[in-house]
Design a protein around this motif. Structure first.
Motif, short mmCIF file in Angstrom:
data_model
loop_
_atom_site.label_atom_id
_atom_site.label_comp_id
_atom_site.label_asym_id
_atom_site.label_seq_id
_atom_site.Cartn_x
_atom_site.Cartn_y
_atom_site.Cartn_z
N ASP A 292 0.95 -1.32 0.08
CA ASP A 292 0.05 0.07 0.08
C ASP A 292 0.82 1.42 -0.05
N PHE A 293 1.95 1.26 -0.63
CA PHE A 293 2.84 2.43 -0.56
C PHE A 293 2.71 3.07 -1.81
N MET A 294 1.88 4.36 -1.70
CA MET A 294 1.71 5.06 -2.85
C MET A 294 0.55 4.29 -3.86
N ARG A 295 -0.29 3.74 -2.89
CA ARG A 295 -1.29 2.81 -3.68
C ARG A 295 -2.35 3.46 -4.40
N THR A 296 -2.61 5.01 -4.23
CA THR A 296 -3.38 5.64 -5.00
C THR A 296 -2.86 6.05 -6.29
N GLU A 297 -1.40 6.21 -6.34
CA GLU A 297 -0.75 6.33 -7.58
C GLU A 297 -0.76 5.07 -8.32
N GLY A 298 -0.35 3.85 -7.59
CA GLY A 298 -0.51 2.62 -8.45
C GLY A 298 -2.03 2.39 -9.13
N LYS A 299 -2.73 2.57 -8.28
CA LYS A 299 -3.93 2.26 -8.84
C LYS A 299 -4.60 3.18 -9.97
N ALA A 300 -3.89 4.42 -9.85
CA ALA A 300 -4.29 5.25 -11.06
C ALA A 300 -3.88 4.67 -12.22
N VAL A 301 -2.67 4.04 -12.40
CA VAL A 301 -2.02 3.46 -13.58
C VAL A 301 -3.18 2.51 -14.08
N LEU A 302 -3.65 1.56 -13.29
CA LEU A 302 -4.66 0.66 -13.68
C LEU A 302 -5.78 1.17 -14.06
N ASP A 303 -6.37 2.19 -13.43
CA ASP A 303 -7.59 3.08 -14.09
C ASP A 303 -7.47 3.79 -15.39
N LEU A 304 -6.12 4.07 -15.48
CA LEU A 304 -5.91 4.82 -16.72
C LEU A 304 -6.21 3.97 -17.89
N TYR A 305 -5.53 2.72 -17.93
CA TYR A 305 -5.51 1.46 -18.85
C TYR A 305 -7.06 1.24 -19.03
N ALA A 306 -7.78 0.99 -17.93
CA ALA A 306 -9.05 0.64 -18.27
C ALA A 306 -9.77 1.84 -19.03
N SER A 307 -9.65 3.07 -18.59
CA SER A 307 -10.18 4.12 -19.27
C SER A 307 -9.89 4.09 -20.66
N LEU A 308 -8.61 3.73 -21.09
CA LEU A 308 -8.31 3.79 -22.59
C LEU A 308 -8.71 2.72 -23.36
N GLY A 309 -9.49 1.49 -22.43
CA GLY A 309 -9.95 0.20 -23.12
C GLY A 309 -8.83 -0.56 -23.54
N GLY A 310 -7.89 -0.52 -22.67
CA GLY A 310 -6.60 -1.28 -22.70
C GLY A 310 -7.10 -2.97 -22.65
N LYS A 311 -6.25 -3.87 -23.52
CA LYS A 311 -6.75 -5.09 -23.42
C LYS A 311 -6.45 -6.02 -22.31
N ILE A 312 -7.58 -6.71 -21.80
CA ILE A 312 -7.06 -7.62 -20.61
C ILE A 312 -6.95 -8.83 -21.14
N TYR A 313 -5.95 -9.65 -20.48
CA TYR A 313 -5.47 -11.01 -21.07
C TYR A 313 -5.18 -11.83 -19.80
N ASN A 314 -5.52 -12.73 -19.63
CA ASN A 314 -5.38 -13.90 -18.47
C ASN A 314 -5.20 -15.36 -18.74
N GLY A 315 -4.67 -15.45 -19.90
CA GLY A 315 -4.44 -16.97 -20.59
C GLY A 315 -5.61 -17.80 -20.53
N THR A 316 -6.67 -17.25 -20.76
CA THR A 316 -8.03 -17.87 -20.89
C THR A 316 -8.33 -18.30 -22.20
N GLY A 317 -7.62 -17.84 -23.30
CA GLY A 317 -7.90 -18.13 -24.65
C GLY A 317 -8.53 -17.45 -25.38
N GLU A 318 -8.48 -16.23 -24.63
CA GLU A 318 -9.75 -15.26 -25.38
C GLU A 318 -8.84 -14.05 -26.02
N GLU A 319 -7.60 -14.27 -26.61
CA GLU A 319 -6.75 -13.54 -27.04
C GLU A 319 -7.43 -12.88 -28.44
#
Lengths: 189, 189
Positions: free
Chosen positions: A162-189
């Protein structure tokens, strides 16, 4: 047949990011560098919303940065922490980085990267966003042991979460807001 | 500064081992190839007593072999399973290998490789020696979740353990009998 091998590279822009951040003297500066790399990786669309870096705890020198390049490098191993570890070890010519080495990461490690941490030889891990923050935008952190912080601590690796969690979370949220690809090895590539 | 990167290579002898084993039609033949690679890696002193390979379950084709090259490549990530995954994905140009891909490994995966398996996209894992066989000669398998077989199964990955365990264990014991290096990220390099 040529000798089987594989090569993993960070994006070229990482060198500019390194040049911009000459010196590091505090945990905040180290994590800010990591966060900046994560933001660049998202904005320049060179990979997922995850960044990491290895520093020497005594000299505060940057040993190696890392960003997620799974999609660009066609490699599910190319998580930020793995890139930093692989680059640092080849740079130093050693498969054990030593207890003076600190790993800063923008999101707490997934199951693979968590497993890689003890083998890398680092002495300290500092995480910004939590697993649940990555899961909130659709990323899977894998089947981690419940008491992962204790498990690292018992191996002599100190852990800060949780060190600078807000800033770390902001990177994740930026990606989501830009529609970045989510991949989890589930064959949905 | 040059673009930060790292390269991991299998030993050159692996090509001869591939040539010797032209076709695979059974699990026994696939695992025997893996065991042979493990024995060669130990005898030729090119790495630890661990080997793996990825096959196409439908065509029975070898996609990529892997042996542990941690010491030779100065890289704690260079476990047999990781080498096979990294080489296969770059060969196929995809970060998800697909459910028709089978991973055969001479010893059950350590915590890192276990974490890497779901991200790789494979549909089946076949293991020879057990964790306890690796621990018996001094190797650390890391903090794995207790129910790791169930955890993979729940993700749609079928798991076979103790398949040719005696042969897998023999690779470990050969390494120990020859005085092979044991390394666990504990700073004793």
């Amino acid at each position: 047949m040529t000798q089987p091998s594989f090569t993993l590279k960070l994006p070229e822009w990482i060198n500019k990011e390194i040049e911009k951040n000459g010196t590091f003297s505090s945990d905040e500066q180290k994590m800010q560098f990591v966060i900046n790399c994560g933001i660049q990786n998202v904005k320049l669309q060179t990979g997922g919303p995850f960044a990491a870096a290895l520093f020497n705890a005594k000299t505060h020198e940057l040993i190696a940065p890392g960003v997620n390049v799974v999609v660009a490098s066609h490699c599910s191993l190319a998580h930020a922490e793995m890139m930093a570890i692989g680059i640092a070890q080849q740079k130093l010519g050693s498969f054990e980085l030593g207890k003076d080495t600190e790993l800063f990461t923008s999101t707490a490690p997934c199951a693979m990267c968590l497993g890689a941490i003890p083998w890398s030889g680092v002495g300290r891990v500092v995480c910004a966003a939590r697993d649940e923050d990555a899961r909130a935008i659709g990323f899977d952190e894998g089947a981690k042991i419940d008491n992962w912080i204790d498990a690292l601590t018992q191996r002599g690796i100190s852990v800060t979460v949780d060190f600078m969690r807000t800033e770390g979370k902001a990177v994740l949220d930026l990606y989501a807001s830009l529609g970045g690809k989510i991949y989890n090895g589930t064959g949905e590539e």
